[in-house]
Design a protein around this motif. Sequence first.
Motif, PDB file in Angstrom:
ATOM      1  N   ALA A   1      37.548  34.031  44.153  1.00  0.00           N
ATOM      2  CA  ALA A   1      36.421  34.851  44.615  1.00  0.00           C
ATOM      3  C   ALA A   1      36.959  36.171  45.173  1.00  0.00           C
ATOM      4  CB  ALA A   1      35.639  34.095  45.674  1.00  0.00           C
ATOM      5  N   GLY A   2      38.070  36.076  45.916  1.00  0.00           N
ATOM      6  CA  GLY A   2      38.672  37.281  46.502  1.00  0.00           C
ATOM      7  C   GLY A   2      39.128  38.229  45.404  1.00  0.00           C
ATOM      8  N   ARG A   3      39.788  37.672  44.381  1.00  0.00           N
ATOM      9  CA  ARG A   3      40.291  38.505  43.280  1.00  0.00           C
ATOM     10  C   ARG A   3      39.137  39.222  42.562  1.00  0.00           C
ATOM     11  NH1 ARG A   3      43.620  34.039  41.896  1.00  0.00           N
ATOM     12  NH2 ARG A   3      45.439  34.372  43.191  1.00  0.00           N
ATOM     13  N   LEU A   4      38.071  38.481  42.351  1.00  0.00           N
ATOM     14  CA  LEU A   4      36.934  39.092  41.649  1.00  0.00           C
ATOM     15  C   LEU A   4      36.263  40.145  42.530  1.00  0.00           C
ATOM     16  CD1 LEU A   4      35.366  35.954  39.912  1.00  0.00           C
ATOM     17  CD2 LEU A   4      36.600  37.813  38.834  1.00  0.00           C
ATOM     18  N   ALA A   5      36.160  39.820  43.833  1.00  0.00           N
ATOM     19  CA  ALA A   5      35.529  40.784  44.750  1.00  0.00           C
ATOM     20  C   ALA A   5      36.321  42.083  44.775  1.00  0.00           C
ATOM     21  CB  ALA A   5      35.435  40.175  46.146  1.00  0.00           C
ATOM     22  N   ALA A   6      37.653  41.971  44.649  1.00  0.00           N
ATOM     23  CA  ALA A   6      38.501  43.165  44.699  1.00  0.00           C
ATOM     24  C   ALA A   6      38.182  44.115  43.543  1.00  0.00           C
ATOM     25  CB  ALA A   6      39.966  42.744  44.646  1.00  0.00           C
ATOM     26  N   VAL A   7      37.695  43.564  42.413  1.00  0.00           N
ATOM     27  CA  VAL A   7      37.335  44.459  41.296  1.00  0.00           C
ATOM     28  C   VAL A   7      35.820  44.675  41.232  1.00  0.00           C
ATOM     29  CG1 VAL A   7      39.377  44.022  39.886  1.00  0.00           C
ATOM     30  CG2 VAL A   7      37.400  42.503  39.697  1.00  0.00           C
ATOM     31  N   GLY A   8      35.142  44.237  42.278  1.00  0.00           N
ATOM     32  CA  GLY A   8      33.717  44.542  42.416  1.00  0.00           C
ATOM     33  C   GLY A   8      32.779  43.658  41.613  1.00  0.00           C
ATOM     34  N   VAL A   9      33.220  42.460  41.223  1.00  0.00           N
ATOM     35  CA  VAL A   9      32.282  41.563  40.518  1.00  0.00           C
ATOM     36  C   VAL A   9      32.254  40.202  41.211  1.00  0.00           C
ATOM     37  CG1 VAL A   9      32.519  42.611  38.245  1.00  0.00           C
ATOM     38  CG2 VAL A   9      34.066  40.771  38.896  1.00  0.00           C
ATOM     39  N   GLU A  10      31.232  39.437  40.902  1.00  0.00           N
ATOM     40  CA  GLU A  10      31.104  38.121  41.539  1.00  0.00           C
ATOM     41  C   GLU A  10      31.443  36.989  40.592  1.00  0.00           C
ATOM     42  OE1 GLU A  10      27.191  37.740  43.066  1.00  0.00           O
ATOM     43  OE2 GLU A  10      27.505  39.239  44.624  1.00  0.00           O
TER      44      GLU A  10
END
Length: 733
Positions: free
Chosen positions: A456-465
């Motif tokens: 979730a953190g990795r995806l949040a870092a690129v702005g997606v869920e």
Amino acid sequence: MSQRPTRRTRSGARHLALFLAHWAGGHTVSNEELFRRIIKQRAEAHQEALEEHRRLVLRAHKKATKLHRIAEEDGGLTPAAKAELKAATKEAERHTAALRALGEFEVPNLDPGQVRHRRRRIAAARCAVLAAPAAGITAATVAGAWWTGPTAAVLGVLTSWARGPQAFDLTARPVPADLIAETPMVLAVPGAAPAPVVAPVAAAAVGLPSVPPMPAPAPAPAAAGATAPVPAGAAPAAAGTAVEGGQDLVLALSKALGACRVIPRGTQVTLLAPPEVTAERWTAVVRLPDDTGATVDHVVAARKNLGGELGLDRARLHVEQVAGADDKTLRVSGFTTDPFAQPRLCTAEMLGGVDVWEQGIPVAFDAFGRLLYLRLRDVSILLGGSSRSGKGAVLRLIIAGCLLDPRVRLHLADGKHPGQHRWKGLTDSYIYDPDKRAKQLAKRLEALVAEMGERAGRLAAVGVESLAERPDLVGTEGLTLEVVVVDEVSAFTLDVKYGKRITKALIDLAARGLAFGIVLILATQLSTAGVLDRLVTSNVVWRWCMYATGADESNTILGKGMAGRGYSAHLLDPEQRGSGLLLAEGRISTVRSLWLDGADMMAVQDMVRALRAKPTTPTPAPVPVQAPVPAPAPAAVAAPEADWSVLDRWLEQAAPPVPGPAAVPAGAVQRLRALDVIRQAGPDGIKRAALADAVGVPATTVGGWLKEWTSQGVIEALGSPPHTRYAATDGRQ
Ligand SMILES: Nc1ncnc2c1ncn2[C@@H]1O[C@H](COP(=O)(O)OP(=O)(O)OP(=O)(O)O)[C@@H](O)[C@H]1O
């Protein structure tokens, strides 16, 4: 008395008798009124049940809230109060579930027999009313009032004379306005006078492309003697001549649907596209008439009878809802032969270069021969069916597809070892040991649950869920596709010690895993209740049920109420392994899985080995402890180059000269199966006990075979390691 008054009295008596019979038979009440009364009664019962459950939910909630408050104030609860709280919570859950199950009241597709039954009840009551005066007269006469009988006769004669030749109007009374107002949901009137033929509905009204003109007569099947299963009404006058235009098909279908009481007799379906007629099948896209209450579900439920009406059987009649259209639009097809009769192979080429995310893994075919692809983007699966129904075969395809896509990390938990043993050494983890498997799976799943946070953190870092928003990230560092395949999930979830942990992790992964590229593929037999928590099953996207022994078993996979709607896997042919009902994207389809085996299976395994071969650090050759064995030890570590001709020779020698069950020597089938299992085990080998389990013969027998095959060089040719080869004499096996 002269002739005229006598005739007049007789005529009057006849009219009176007819009227009384009409009234006593309940014919003054129309079908519509009876239908509405039944529906009203059911709606009221439904409403009462809803209210009762609501009341009980509220009561349970109130009690639970009170106990929570006491717990907060007193800093805890007495054991008795704790038990009460638990019971109240359970009670609330039970009634909430009941409320959900009850849902909105729907007008049932009433059998006309129920309307008749209601009329008979009215008739019985009225006959009792009519019999009362007669009984009274008899009683009075017996009691001494001799004049009552003659008086009644005179009154009867006078009334008849007064009525004279004037006939009564034997009609049904109009439906009371308040009853109509109370049953606004009733649209159809089964058994009413034939409704006018419904005019074709404008395409725009149903949101479909405009209706093409009626087709010209379709060409007849070319094959001599072939009987295209065109409905009787649309069938060519003689086999081999042209099929009539679409109107005949419409008439035949409408007649058959009317006979099955899906639509009122006299109404017609509307053809929405030119019918297709080939040597193998006819297909029509039709819409059921409006104002009849009929939907695709009703047609599905009536499929057996409908097949009969159309001169087909259930296996050769296919009904499906048209994707994107309303609940009244369906595609009906009749086939010359059962479209699932022949199994279809999945070849190695079909799986070569598979892209599990975009294109998907080919897993099944439908009645029209279209291939069904399983895309792991946002799809998890629950696969069920009774024993030997073909679940393992579907898992085989999914596992093969996953292993051929380098972006996938596959975790395989085998609850019926050696069911999927052939994949050992090729997957990222393979959990099978009956003594440790539950613990190992619990740990593996919990690790994946923990990983969801990181992902979730990795995806949040690129702005997606969700990974679906960035397909380019699939398979990159930390965002590989993690596919968890659990074969026979009950072996894990019902484990006494780790079952709860496994269930909890599965609930988490089913609810949130897909967004992060963690996919669950769960397979289960249907015999055990409570194998999977509802929170797992309700979050699984595809539900696939192979043959099941009963409607309830089928519902455990497809969902409650599905059998009632006509979708039940117990109606499938148990001999047609791999056939099943698939619930995907809200629609149910009948499909049959592809079959991967033999040379294709071996080719796929070779492809997987080539793709996934781990770089091996050169291991020193084992130091011989006893007398050196001439076997090439280092070569056995690498993937073996099997010499299949040795096995072929053996099989040829062992093959019975005349095919047929009677000619097969005893044990030959098990021997062949044992060789197959050894071949699938490959360089990892297989223990004697596991092999004995797999083929269902005693371990000592297997020991004898192994000894024989070892001396013949068969085991070596299969690339199996020494522990398989010498299993017969190895006491530790
Ligand atoms: N799609 C298919 N086409 C043809 N035959 C099939 C197909 N699927 C399964 N079979 C046949 O059915 C047999 C049983 O299949 P499979 O082992 O997959 O069943 P299963 O449901 O996993 O059984 P169990 O639960 O007992 O392990 C296979 O050995 C194969 O012969």
